[in-house]
Design an enzyme around this catalytic site. Structure first.
Site, PDB file in Angstrom:
ATOM      1  N   LEU A   1      48.854  21.355  50.819  1.00 49.67           N
ATOM      2  CA  LEU A   1      50.399  21.551  50.482  1.00 49.67           C
ATOM      3  C   LEU A   1      50.660  21.086  48.836  1.00 49.67           C
ATOM      4  O   LEU A   1      49.830  20.084  48.391  1.00 49.67           O
ATOM      5  CB  LEU A   1      50.458  20.257  51.331  1.00 49.67           C
TER       6      LEU A   1
ATOM      7  N   GLU B   1      57.204  15.255  59.221  1.00 45.35           N
ATOM      8  CA  GLU B   1      56.859  14.807  59.537  1.00 45.35           C
ATOM      9  C   GLU B   1      55.856  13.788  59.143  1.00 45.35           C
ATOM     10  O   GLU B   1      55.232  13.812  57.870  1.00 45.35           O
ATOM     11  CB  GLU B   1      55.173  15.650  60.305  1.00 45.35           C
TER      12      GLU B   1
ATOM     13  N   LYS C   1      52.700  11.790  56.713  1.00 43.11           N
ATOM     14  CA  LYS C   1      51.874  12.840  55.962  1.00 43.11           C
ATOM     15  C   LYS C   1      50.334  11.752  56.415  1.00 43.11           C
ATOM     16  O   LYS C   1      50.313  10.620  55.972  1.00 43.11           O
ATOM     17  CB  LYS C   1      52.232  12.791  54.829  1.00 43.11           C
TER      18      LYS C   1
ATOM     19  N   TYR D   1      39.225   2.694  85.915  1.00 43.99           N
ATOM     20  CA  TYR D   1      39.846   3.125  85.241  1.00 43.99           C
ATOM     21  C   TYR D   1      37.645   3.611  85.102  1.00 43.99           C
ATOM     22  O   TYR D   1      37.286   4.155  85.687  1.00 43.99           O
ATOM     23  CB  TYR D   1      39.414   3.403  83.453  1.00 43.99           C
TER      24      TYR D   1
HETATM   25  S1  IVH Z   1      50.721  21.242  57.775  1.00 48.42           S
HETATM   26  C1  IVH Z   1      48.923  24.422  54.506  1.00 48.42           C
HETATM   27  N1  IVH Z   1      50.836  18.412  58.415  1.00 48.42           N
HETATM   28  O1  IVH Z   1      47.634  16.867  54.265  1.00 48.42           O
HETATM   29  C2  IVH Z   1      48.715  23.090  55.465  1.00 48.42           C
HETATM   30  N2  IVH Z   1      49.544  18.038  57.374  1.00 48.42           N
HETATM   31  O2  IVH Z   1      47.409  17.736  51.779  1.00 48.42           O
HETATM   32  C3  IVH Z   1      49.296  22.802  56.284  1.00 48.42           C
HETATM   33  N3  IVH Z   1      48.468  16.499  56.729  1.00 48.42           N
HETATM   34  O3  IVH Z   1      44.898  19.497  54.371  1.00 48.42           O
HETATM   35  C4  IVH Z   1      49.153  21.223  56.761  1.00 48.42           C
HETATM   36  N4  IVH Z   1      49.467  14.796  57.624  1.00 48.42           N
HETATM   37  O4  IVH Z   1      45.058  17.439  56.190  1.00 48.42           O
HETATM   38  C5  IVH Z   1      50.523  19.436  58.102  1.00 48.42           C
HETATM   39  N5  IVH Z   1      52.094  17.044  59.222  1.00 48.42           N
HETATM   40  C6  IVH Z   1      51.016  16.542  58.578  1.00 48.42           C
HETATM   41  C7  IVH Z   1      49.731  16.546  57.587  1.00 48.42           C
HETATM   42  C8  IVH Z   1      48.992  17.401  57.273  1.00 48.42           C
HETATM   43  C9  IVH Z   1      48.444  14.549  56.673  1.00 48.42           C
HETATM   44  C10 IVH Z   1      47.268  16.687  55.186  1.00 48.42           C
HETATM   45  C11 IVH Z   1      46.255  18.192  55.996  1.00 48.42           C
HETATM   46  C12 IVH Z   1      46.013  18.387  54.423  1.00 48.42           C
HETATM   47  C13 IVH Z   1      46.500  17.810  53.627  1.00 48.42           C
HETATM   48  C14 IVH Z   1      47.627  18.445  52.399  1.00 48.42           C
END
Ligand code: IVH
Length: 669
Positions: free
Chosen positions: A85, A116, A118, A38
């Protein structure tokens, strides 16, 4: 001509091959070639680009580290707001959430989901135009973020160009930038060695790293990124979250492998519960699960509140817990002399992090929890690395535990310890010359928000205090070349830089100086307000609390603290000493800027050129004031795009409403 074409083709070919190997290594964790092979490919590309710089493109793998130091971050408006969220903390709450959204949809509709992990990191937004990464930004306040493209480009799992042929003309995806537990631990170990402040958790470390101005240093932090959602896409390429994630993978974007499609809520719940154990074995922090309605059509029908989408919720995991033993209790002396008891714990693993100490906050807390030296305790860690003690496991006591006493003498200088009047839970060393306090107060004095003396970090302060070269903050202005050349690792250039940083700090103004003095309760904002009201330092000596009564944001606690501080004879001497060294701090407002003096501003809606915070700061820095609620005594209501209900209220009250352009004129920008 032909030769040039050939070179160009060769460069394109190398870029494509390297990009594929990056994808295999950083996204799929499944490399096909050795590191050496690489590196060889990279070297050939670098040599060619050095010879033919006209063929360097922004998506070349050699451009991941710009080598430049940014001066600051531009503000960028998100095309679609970045929301957050809603959290749930139990299975029942998740079921209630489903009931609520079902009521909003057509009867009998069947809901399927994607669940998913978090990721506990910082959200980012990535824009790809014709497949090429053109912008990476932070969430900011959700509407305006910061342009951190240079930092984002250092993240090897973020492709600089998307894979495949069928690409959207414009695509903005969102994801989570994070630091692995391992990288976090070694970064903190290294910082401890260098006597630098450690990060409280991987999230803070990731966020701090993303905002470093030197991309070379960001690259060393080895940040990583998972993509989980999108903000904007030119043409709909998918109709559901599952499909979106699959498409992301195909485009070479890194998607979390534990994202799971679930046919119904029971499956969702089962997966969320089972993931709690899995979470411990992961190399990154996961603080819950995100449950998303799969169908984009249904997502659209459900819509969002101002803060969060209705079609998703976070199921938060309970905090990590562990049991251990209190081996000892140490007394730590802070900048203002306050003594904080700290429990030294038998090292224990808690959620992937080794815990060996915990603050006990104050002596009342020790009493409340009935903590004794030698006790077995249950500790809990929620997000932060610093855990808290939840309770003593009384059944494990054997009678040898020792009561924790309030020290009569300071553990550092043996000075007298007394109870602080206004906070009856706190005890403090009252010797103003205590070296522990001195070191911390010097660091505060030289810190960014205060006099901002670059180079005046932990190790220098330690040396200066130990060698008795500095006994108070004014002594900094009496240091000379000879003093500094005697310090370890101080060569001429470093000495010159430090002396000029010290000299420059004299111009930083009264507000920073007041904040830097470390007067109890006087934070940056209060210092700015006080500076603009009283203009020169001498005016503070004759202050009485009644002089401070009608200044907004200066409450009775600040007022009392300020008056008491300036009443001390040693403070008068200290200020004299600053003046003798040529440092006579004054309010820094030019007469032209004084127009905002005493004027109160209220902001509603999005501004284009600044974030809300920045705009407020500008007002404060020019002696104006800001308010967050509508009232009659507001002088200017600054209205941006999509203003909220405050705008209507302001109109009703007949307040003066101005737009961004007028605001800019007012602040002379
Ligand atoms: S979906 C409207 N998916 O959690 C927000 N967020 O408390 C839609 N986060 O600011 C986000 N893992 O940065 C989503 N699998 C995931 C996530 C995720 C971490 C964070 C995201 C958001 C925060 C909300």
């Amino acid at each position: 001509m032909e030769k040039l074409d050939k070179v160009k083709r060769e460069i394109e070919d190398l870029k494509g091959r390297i990009q594929r190997h990056d994808y295999l290594y950083y996204v799929l964790s499944n490399p096909e070639i050795s590191d050496k092979e690489y590196d060889d490919l990279m070297r050939v590309l670098k040599d060619l680009e050095d010879k033919f710089p006209q063929f360097i493109t922004s998506d070349s793998p050699t451009q991941r580290i710009s080598g430049q130091v940014s001066e600051g971050f531009k503000t960028v408006a998100h095309r679609v707001a970045m929301l957050s969220l809603d959290n749930t903390y139990s299975i029942e709450e998740v079921r209630l959430w489903e009931n609520k959204i079902k009521r909003m949809l057509a009867k009998g509709v069947i809901l399927d989901y994607v669940v998913e992990p978090k990721i506990d990191g910082v959200s980012c937004s990535l824009t790809y135009e014709k497949g090429v990464l053109t912008l990476g930004s932070t969430r900011g306040d959700g509407r305006l973020g910061e342009d951190v493209t240079a930092s984002i480009k250092t993240i090897r799992s973020v492709p600089l160009r998307l894979l495949g042929k069928e690409l959207p003309a414009a695509l903005e995806v969102r994801g989570e930038v994070y630091m692995s537990k391992k990288d976090f631990q070694s970064l903190n170990d290294q910082r401890l060695k260098n006597k630098e402040a450690v990060f409280a958790n991987p999230r803070n470390a990731a966020s701090g790293s993303l905002k470093l101005l030197e991309s070379k240093v960001v690259a060393e932090r080895r940040l990583k990124c998972f993509i989980h959602s999108f903000g904007y896409i030119e043409k709909a390429f998918f109709i559901a979250q599952k499909e979106f994630l699959d498409k992301c993978s195909a485009w070479g974007l890194r998607v979390n492998p534990y994202s799971k499609y679930c046919q119904n809520l029971d499956e969702v719940i089962k997966y969320c519960v089972s993931f709690q154990e899995k979470r411990e074995s992961l190399d990154y922090e996961v603080d819950g699960m995100v449950i998303k309605v799969n169908s984009f059509k249904l997502q659209e029908q459900l819509g969002s509140t101002l803060k969060s989408p209705r079609w998703a919720c976070a199921y938060k995991f309970p905090a990590h817990q562990a049991t251990t033993k209190i081996l000892d209790v140490q007394m730590s002396v802070g900048r203002t002399g306050v003594i904080t008891p700290v429990a030294i714990l038998k090292p224990v693993e808690c959620g992937g992090v080794t815990i060996s100490r915990s603050t006990l906050h104050n002596f009342e807390e020790i009493e409340r929890l009935d903590i004794k030296k030698g006790d077995a305790v249950l500790i809990e860690r929620a997000g932060e690395v610093i855990p808290k003690i939840v309770k003593v496991i009384v059944s494990k006591r054997n009678g040898k535990e020792k009561t924790i006493k309030i020290p009569a003498r300071c553990p550092v200088c043996a000075g007298k310890v007394s109870k602080i009047k206004e906070e009856d839970v706190a005890y403090a060393c009252i010797n103003p010359l205590c070296p522990a306090q001195l070191k911390k107060s010097l660091l505060h004095f030289a810190s960014r928000g205060a006099l901002d003396i670059e180079g005046m970090g932990d190790s220098l302060v330690e040396e200066l205090v130990e060698r008795k070269l500095v006994k108070d903050s004014a002594d900094i202005y009496y240091l000379n070349e000879e003093d500094l050349l005697g310090l370890p690792l101080f060569k001429e250039k470093k000495v010159r830089n430090l002396l000029s940083a010290i000299e420059n700090s004299k111009k930083k103004g009264l507000a920073r100086f007041l904040y830097g003095l470390g007067i109890r309760y006087v934070g940056e904002k209060a210092a700015r307000i006080l500076s603009s009201r009283f203009n020169v330092i001498d005016n503070f000596f004759s202050l009485k609390t009644c002089d401070l009564e009608n200044i907004s944001e200066i409450g009775p606690v600040i007022a009392r603290s300020l008056v008491e501080y300036f009443r001390q004879p040693q403070v008068k001497k200290l200020i004299q000493k600053f003046k003798k060294a040529g440092f006579n701090p004054k309010e820094q407002i030019s007469p032209s800027k004084g127009v905002l003096k005493g004027k109160k501003f209220l902001f509603t809606g999005e501004l284009e050129s600044f974030s809300r915070l920045k705009a407020q700061e500008l007002v404060l820095s020019q002696a104006g004031d800001v308010s967050s609620s509508v009232s009659k005594n507001i002088d200017f209501v600054v209205v941006g795009k999509n203003p909220g209900s405050k705008f209507a209220k302001a109109k009703k009250l007949g307040l003066k409403v101005i737009d961004e352009a007028e605001f800019k004129k007012l602040i002379k920008r």
